[in-house]
Design a protein around this motif. Structure first.
Motif, PDB file in Angstrom:
ATOM      1  N   ASP A 128       0.418   3.464  12.346  1.00  0.00           N
ATOM      2  CA  ASP A 128       0.979   3.372  11.004  1.00  0.00           C
ATOM      3  C   ASP A 128       0.702   4.664  10.322  1.00  0.00           C
ATOM      4  O   ASP A 128      -0.600   5.022   9.845  1.00  0.00           O
ATOM      5  CB  ASP A 128       0.577   2.261  10.126  1.00  0.00           C
ATOM      6  N   LYS A 129       1.791   5.689  10.131  1.00  0.00           N
ATOM      7  CA  LYS A 129       1.347   6.962   9.613  1.00  0.00           C
ATOM      8  C   LYS A 129       1.152   6.621   8.113  1.00  0.00           C
ATOM      9  O   LYS A 129       0.445   7.543   7.546  1.00  0.00           O
ATOM     10  CB  LYS A 129       2.469   7.924   9.736  1.00  0.00           C
ATOM     11  N   ALA A 130       1.833   5.974   7.647  1.00  0.00           N
ATOM     12  CA  ALA A 130       1.480   5.692   6.041  1.00  0.00           C
ATOM     13  C   ALA A 130       0.231   5.511   5.683  1.00  0.00           C
ATOM     14  O   ALA A 130      -0.362   5.802   4.603  1.00  0.00           O
ATOM     15  CB  ALA A 130       2.575   4.623   5.491  1.00  0.00           C
ATOM     16  N   THR A 131      -0.638   4.775   6.463  1.00  0.00           N
ATOM     17  CA  THR A 131      -2.057   4.456   6.058  1.00  0.00           C
ATOM     18  C   THR A 131      -2.944   5.123   7.218  1.00  0.00           C
ATOM     19  O   THR A 131      -4.206   4.921   6.968  1.00  0.00           O
ATOM     20  CB  THR A 131      -2.242   3.035   6.233  1.00  0.00           C
ATOM     21  N   ASP A 132      -2.594   6.055   7.955  1.00  0.00           N
ATOM     22  CA  ASP A 132      -3.325   6.888   8.743  1.00  0.00           C
ATOM     23  C   ASP A 132      -4.200   5.693   9.853  1.00  0.00           C
ATOM     24  O   ASP A 132      -5.403   5.950  10.176  1.00  0.00           O
ATOM     25  CB  ASP A 132      -4.278   7.687   8.391  1.00  0.00           C
ATOM     26  N   LEU A 133      -3.623   4.551  10.247  1.00  0.00           N
ATOM     27  CA  LEU A 133      -4.494   3.678  11.277  1.00  0.00           C
ATOM     28  C   LEU A 133      -3.559   3.474  12.429  1.00  0.00           C
ATOM     29  O   LEU A 133      -2.357   3.787  12.589  1.00  0.00           O
ATOM     30  CB  LEU A 133      -4.564   2.289  10.198  1.00  0.00           C
ATOM     31  N   ALA A 134      -4.323   3.276  13.544  1.00  0.00           N
ATOM     32  CA  ALA A 134      -3.794   3.009  14.728  1.00  0.00           C
ATOM     33  C   ALA A 134      -4.654   1.914  15.534  1.00  0.00           C
ATOM     34  O   ALA A 134      -5.764   1.820  15.158  1.00  0.00           O
ATOM     35  CB  ALA A 134      -3.841   4.150  15.681  1.00  0.00           C
ATOM     36  N   LEU A 220     -18.095  -3.735   8.458  1.00  0.00           N
ATOM     37  CA  LEU A 220     -17.215  -2.884   8.188  1.00  0.00           C
ATOM     38  C   LEU A 220     -16.302  -2.966   6.829  1.00  0.00           C
ATOM     39  O   LEU A 220     -15.765  -3.991   6.496  1.00  0.00           O
ATOM     40  CB  LEU A 220     -16.134  -2.914   9.470  1.00  0.00           C
ATOM     41  N   ILE A 221     -16.511  -1.903   5.916  1.00  0.00           N
ATOM     42  CA  ILE A 221     -15.674  -2.116   4.872  1.00  0.00           C
ATOM     43  C   ILE A 221     -14.490  -1.078   4.614  1.00  0.00           C
ATOM     44  O   ILE A 221     -13.728  -1.383   3.801  1.00  0.00           O
ATOM     45  CB  ILE A 221     -16.683  -1.734   3.476  1.00  0.00           C
ATOM     46  N   GLY A 222     -14.633   0.047   5.305  1.00  0.00           N
ATOM     47  CA  GLY A 222     -13.416   0.987   5.474  1.00  0.00           C
ATOM     48  C   GLY A 222     -13.346   1.535   6.789  1.00  0.00           C
ATOM     49  O   GLY A 222     -14.218   1.735   7.611  1.00  0.00           O
ATOM     50  N   VAL A 223     -12.336   2.224   6.870  1.00  0.00           N
ATOM     51  CA  VAL A 223     -12.131   3.221   8.065  1.00  0.00           C
ATOM     52  C   VAL A 223     -11.995   4.723   7.609  1.00  0.00           C
ATOM     53  O   VAL A 223     -11.135   5.088   6.870  1.00  0.00           O
ATOM     54  CB  VAL A 223     -10.902   3.010   8.871  1.00  0.00           C
ATOM     55  N   ASN A 224     -13.100   5.493   7.922  1.00  0.00           N
ATOM     56  CA  ASN A 224     -13.151   7.044   7.538  1.00  0.00           C
ATOM     57  C   ASN A 224     -11.956   7.363   7.942  1.00  0.00           C
ATOM     58  O   ASN A 224     -11.626   7.627   9.241  1.00  0.00           O
ATOM     59  CB  ASN A 224     -14.254   7.586   8.147  1.00  0.00           C
ATOM     60  N   THR A 225     -11.280   8.422   7.128  1.00  0.00           N
ATOM     61  CA  THR A 225      -9.962   8.846   7.309  1.00  0.00           C
ATOM     62  C   THR A 225      -9.962  10.488   6.756  1.00  0.00           C
ATOM     63  O   THR A 225      -9.297  11.115   7.455  1.00  0.00           O
ATOM     64  CB  THR A 225      -8.823   8.201   6.759  1.00  0.00           C
ATOM     65  N   SER A 226     -10.453  10.920   5.842  1.00  0.00           N
ATOM     66  CA  SER A 226     -10.228  12.244   5.408  1.00  0.00           C
ATOM     67  C   SER A 226     -11.527  12.603   4.535  1.00  0.00           C
ATOM     68  O   SER A 226     -12.268  11.881   4.025  1.00  0.00           O
ATOM     69  CB  SER A 226      -8.928  12.364   4.637  1.00  0.00           C
ATOM     70  N   ILE A 246      -6.740  -3.234   3.580  1.00  0.00           N
ATOM     71  CA  ILE A 246      -5.343  -2.643   3.891  1.00  0.00           C
ATOM     72  C   ILE A 246      -5.414  -2.660   5.215  1.00  0.00           C
ATOM     73  O   ILE A 246      -4.548  -2.809   5.970  1.00  0.00           O
ATOM     74  CB  ILE A 246      -5.317  -1.303   3.311  1.00  0.00           C
ATOM     75  N   MET A 247      -6.640  -2.332   6.059  1.00  0.00           N
ATOM     76  CA  MET A 247      -6.748  -2.123   7.260  1.00  0.00           C
ATOM     77  C   MET A 247      -6.313  -3.582   7.874  1.00  0.00           C
ATOM     78  O   MET A 247      -5.775  -3.487   8.918  1.00  0.00           O
ATOM     79  CB  MET A 247      -8.451  -1.844   7.670  1.00  0.00           C
ATOM     80  N   MET A 248      -6.865  -4.515   7.631  1.00  0.00           N
ATOM     81  CA  MET A 248      -6.609  -5.758   8.321  1.00  0.00           C
ATOM     82  C   MET A 248      -5.164  -6.071   8.062  1.00  0.00           C
ATOM     83  O   MET A 248      -4.796  -6.789   9.198  1.00  0.00           O
ATOM     84  CB  MET A 248      -7.508  -7.095   7.734  1.00  0.00           C
ATOM     85  N   TYR A 249      -4.402  -5.976   7.150  1.00  0.00           N
ATOM     86  CA  TYR A 249      -2.995  -6.152   7.108  1.00  0.00           C
ATOM     87  C   TYR A 249      -2.493  -5.359   8.154  1.00  0.00           C
ATOM     88  O   TYR A 249      -1.700  -6.053   8.803  1.00  0.00           O
ATOM     89  CB  TYR A 249      -2.393  -5.871   5.553  1.00  0.00           C
ATOM     90  N   VAL A 250      -2.615  -4.123   8.372  1.00  0.00           N
ATOM     91  CA  VAL A 250      -1.903  -3.241   8.937  1.00  0.00           C
ATOM     92  C   VAL A 250      -2.263  -3.536  10.556  1.00  0.00           C
ATOM     93  O   VAL A 250      -1.563  -3.588  11.265  1.00  0.00           O
ATOM     94  CB  VAL A 250      -2.421  -1.755   8.787  1.00  0.00           C
TER      95      VAL A 250
END
Length: 444
Positions: A128-134, A220-226, A246-250
Motif C-alpha cells: 500500500d503506497k499511501a501508507t508505505d506498508l507492505a 509493536l506500536i508503529g512501523v518505522n518509515t521515514s 493504521i498498520m493493522m487495518y492495512v
C-alpha cells in the motif's frame, strides 16, 4: 571555575545517590507487582528493559529485496539485491511479515533473515503506497518453523513522553536496538496521502525502514518509515512511524484482498495554521479547514460547508488535515464517521458517510482544489495558492500562500480542473506570479 564544579558535584552526589536508592528500593520491594518505577534486574543489580524487549527481538527480521539491477550485467538474469530494510513477524503460524512499501518496491524476489541465522524466501502478499506498508509471507510452513511473533499494542493509547524503542538493521549492521521517547503524535505534511505519524527521537537510520517501534514492554506500536534529516540522510532525532492502528487495518486488507480499498467523502481539507486561525478569528491552531465540498458528495449530505473547522473525528482530536485524511483512509467504504466542527463560533456535529473511491493525488471541487500539499482557490487574480502544507512537496519546492499559478508543465492554468495535470507521477514545472514577478518552481 573548577572549585564551583566540584562544589556542584558534591552537592549533587547525595541527591543522586538518594534517587538511585529510592529507585532500587522500590524495584526490590515490587518485583512481582506493577508498581516498580523501573524494571530492575535484582540478580545483576541493574535497571533494564531487556526482560520485556527480548521477547520481541527474535520476531524482528531483515528484509532483502532482489530485482533487476540498473547497472551493467554479466549476462545472467538472476535477480540481485536492490534494497534492504527491516520487518516484523506479526503472525508466526502463517509466517506473515510487515515492512515498508519502499523496502519491497520494484522487487522480483524477497528474502527474510532471522536473528538465529536462518534465511527464507518470501512472497509479496500486497503493498500500500499511501501508507508505505507492505506484507510478505515466508515461503515455508510457519507453524513448523518455530517462528517468534511480536505482540501488537493499540497506538491510540500512546502519550507524548512514553519510552520507545526502534529495532532494525541500520547501515549494514546486525540487529540494533535504540531508545528514545514519543516526541509527538498525529504528525503529517511529509508528502504521503495517509499520514498520522508517531514521532520519536529513538535513532532511526537507513536500513531501519519497516522495522518496529516498540513500547517499554516490547509491544509493536508503529512501523518505522521515514526520518527528517538536516542533511546527509543521517539521524537528527526526528523519525516517524506508521501507528499500529493504521498498520493493522492495512495488513488485514492486504491479507484478505491483496489491496486496500479506501473511500472518500467529497470534502477538500486544508490544515489550520496560525495565519488562517487569525483570519477566522480563532484562538487555536489545531484543526482541519473545509476548503470546499463537492456537489452531491457525502460531505454535502452531512451538511458540511466551506469554512467549517473540523475539531474531532471519531472522538479523536484533529491536529490537522492529515488526521482527518488518515481516519477516512482506514474507514471501510459504507461506514459512517462522527465529526465535530465549528461554524461561526458554534459547535456542530455531522455523520459523514465514507463512499467508495479510487486513489487520487488531486482533489478538485467547485471552488477549491488540493494537490501535492497546496490548497488552490479560483480568485479574481487567477488560481491562487491559499495554503501550503508544512513538510509537503509543495513546501519543499518553495511555493508560498498568495502565489498565483499561471502555467503547469508549460500549459496555461486558468481553471481548477487544470490542476489534474499534477496527478501524474514525476516532477512538474510550475510558473507562478509572486509580487508581480514570474517565478519558476519545480514540484517533486
Amino acid at each position: 571555575m573548577r572549585r564551583k564544579i566540584h562544589r556542584a558535584r558534591r552537592a549533587f552526589a547525595p541527591a543522586l545517590a538518594a534517587a538511585v536508592s529510592i529507585l532500587a528500593a522500590g524495584a526490590a520491594t515490587a518485583q512481582s507487582g506493577p508498581l516498580s518505577p523501573m524494571p530492575y534486574d535484582a540478580e545483576r543489580g541493574v535497571f533494564s528493559f531487556a526482560g520485556g524487549l527480548e521477547r520481541a527481538l527474535p520476531a524482528v527480521v531483515q528484509v532483502t529485496t532482489l530485482g533487476r539491477s540498473g547497472g551493467p550485467t554479466s549476462g545472467d538474469n538472476e535477480p540481485r539485491p536492490i534494497s534492504a530494510g527491516s520487518g516484523a513477524i506479526i503472525d508466526a503460524r502463517e509466517g506473515v511479515v510487515v515492512t515498508n512499501n519502499h523496502v519491497v518496491e520494484g522487487g522480483r524476489k524477497f528474502t527474510v533473515d532471522l536473528t538465529d541465522g536462518r534465511i527464507f524466501d518470501a512472497v509479496l502478499v500486497g503493498a500500500d503506497k499511501a501508507t508505505d506498508l507492505a506484507v510478505l509471507r515466508i515461503e515455508a510452513e510457519g507453524a513448523a518453523l518455530g517462528l517468534a511473533q511480536i505482540e501488537v499494542a493499540n497506538s491510540d493509547a500512546l502519550r507524548t513522553g512514553d519510552l520507545s524503542f526502534a529495532v532494525g538493521y541500520p547501515l549494514g549492521l546486525d540487529q540494533t536496538l535504540t531508545m528514545g521517547v514519543i516526541s509527538g503524535l498525529g504528525r503529517s505534511g511529509m508528502g504521503d496521502r495517509i499520514e498520522d505519524y508517531i514521532q520519536t527521537d529513538a535513532a532511526v537510520n537507513s536500513g531501519n525502514s519497516g522495522g518496529p517501534l516498540l513500547d517499554s514492554r516490547g509491544r509493536l506500536i508503529g512501523v518505522n518509515t521515514s526520518i527528517l534529516s538536516g542533511g546527509g540522510g543521517g539521524n537528527d532525532g526526528i523519525a516517524f512511524a506508521v501507528p499500529s492502528r493504521i498498520m493493522m487495518y492495512v495488513v488485514d486488507q492486504l491479507r484478505t484482498t491483496g489491496e486496500v480499498r479506501r473511500g472518500q467523502t467529497g470534502a477538500i481539507l486544508g490544515s489550520l495554521n496560525p495565519e488562517r486561525s487569525r483570519d477566522f478569528g480563532l484562538g487555536f491552531v489545531r484543526g482541519a479547514v473545509v476548503e470546499d465540498v463537492a456537489p452531491g458528495s457525502s460531505a454535502e449530505a452531512a451538511g458540511l460547508r466551506r469554512g467549517d473547522i473540523i475539531t474531532r473525528i471519531q472522538n479523536r482530536l484533529v491536529s490537522n488535515a492529515g488526521t482527518v485524511a488518515a481516519t477516512i483512509g482506514i474507514a471501510a467504504p459504507g461506514s459512517t464517521l462522527e465529526v465535530v466542527y465549528l461554524r461561526d463560533g458554534r459547535e456542530g456535529r455531522a455523520a459523514l458517510r465514507v463512499d467508495p473511491d479510487s486513489e487520487r493525488a488531486v482533489a478538485v471541487g467547485a471552488e477549491a482544489a488540493v494537490a501535492r500539499g497546496i490548497t488552490v482557490r479560483l480568485t479574481a487574480d487567477g488560481l491562487q495558492v491559499a495554503a501550503v502544507e508544512g513538510g509537503s512537496p509543495a513546501a519543499a519546492a518553495g511555493l508560498l500562500a498568495g502565489d498565483v499559478l499561471e502555467r503547469i508543465d508549460g500549459a496555461p492554468a486558468t481553471v481548477l480542473a487544470d490542476l489534474n495535470a499534477l496527478e501524474a507521477d514525476g516532477e512538474h514545472r510550475l510558473s507562478v506570479r509572486r509580487n508581480g514577478e514570474v517565478v519558476e518552481v519545480v514540484l517533486p
